[in-house]
Design a protein around this motif. Structure first.
Motif, mmCIF file in Angstrom:
data_model
loop_
_atom_site.group_PDB
_atom_site.id
_atom_site.type_symbol
_atom_site.label_atom_id
_atom_site.label_comp_id
_atom_site.label_asym_id
_atom_site.label_seq_id
_atom_site.Cartn_x
_atom_site.Cartn_y
_atom_site.Cartn_z
ATOM 1 N N PRO A 78 0.812 -1.197 0.000
ATOM 2 C CA PRO A 78 0.000 0.000 0.000
ATOM 3 C C PRO A 78 0.856 1.263 0.000
ATOM 4 N N PRO A 79 0.309 2.331 -0.559
ATOM 5 C CA PRO A 79 1.070 3.576 -0.578
ATOM 6 C C PRO A 79 1.270 4.117 0.833
ATOM 7 N N LEU A 80 2.462 4.579 1.106
ATOM 8 C CA LEU A 80 2.781 5.182 2.393
ATOM 9 C C LEU A 80 2.982 6.683 2.185
ATOM 10 N N PRO A 81 2.519 7.508 3.102
ATOM 11 C CA PRO A 81 2.669 8.952 2.916
ATOM 12 C C PRO A 81 4.134 9.345 2.720
ATOM 13 N N LEU A 82 4.381 10.165 1.718
ATOM 14 C CA LEU A 82 5.695 10.736 1.421
ATOM 15 C C LEU A 82 6.744 9.724 0.981
ATOM 16 N N ILE A 83 6.347 8.478 0.729
ATOM 17 C CA ILE A 83 7.312 7.449 0.328
ATOM 18 C C ILE A 83 6.880 6.868 -1.010
ATOM 19 N N ASN A 84 7.802 6.843 -1.953
ATOM 20 C CA ASN A 84 7.538 6.235 -3.249
ATOM 21 C C ASN A 84 7.430 4.719 -3.040
ATOM 22 N N PRO A 85 6.283 4.104 -3.385
ATOM 23 C CA PRO A 85 6.128 2.669 -3.138
ATOM 24 C C PRO A 85 7.177 1.823 -3.850
ATOM 25 N N LEU A 86 7.669 2.285 -4.997
ATOM 26 C CA LEU A 86 8.697 1.516 -5.704
ATOM 27 C C LEU A 86 10.030 1.564 -4.972
ATOM 28 N N ALA A 87 10.233 2.593 -4.145
ATOM 29 C CA ALA A 87 11.482 2.698 -3.385
ATOM 30 C C ALA A 87 11.558 1.657 -2.271
#
Length: 112
Positions: free
Chosen positions: A11-20
């Protein structure tokens, strides 16, 4: 949820690129272990987990799914951990299953 994590870093995390963070998430065997288990009266061959314009994937298609996303190691990990919850005999301890209603749950992922 685990299917999305393996394929896109969901899931997407605030301020974090999910691919990172996807490589770290994929390296944790428990994330592969929590993928829907094919069969067992729950995830059948008609229960689509991922849809793309090219094809649909079910819990019976993990090898092809992992190959198609360029992460064939995921299938190798899955083959090592997928039966960890298959007990030969009951654990002889009281077991409770908890569930809820009214909580939005991802049923299928769509990618173009």
């Amino acid at each position: 949820l685990e299917v999305g994590l393996q394929t896109s870093g969901y899931p997407p995390l605030p301020l974090i690129n999910p691919l990172a963070v996807r490589p770290e998430q994929r390296s944790d065997e428990s994330n592969v272990w929590m993928l829907p288990v094919p069969g067992e009266g729950m995830w059948g061959k008609d229960d689509i987990l991922v849809s793309t314009p090219a094809r649909n994937y079910t819990a019976f298609d993990y090898k092809q799914l992992f190959d198609d996303i360029g992460y064939s190691e995921g299938y190798t990990i899955w083959t090592l951990v997928n039966n960890l919850t298959q007990l030969e005999t009951p654990p002889r301890v009281r077991t409770s299953c908890l569930y809820s209603i009214g909580v939005e749950t991802t049923e299928r992922f769509y990618w173009e």
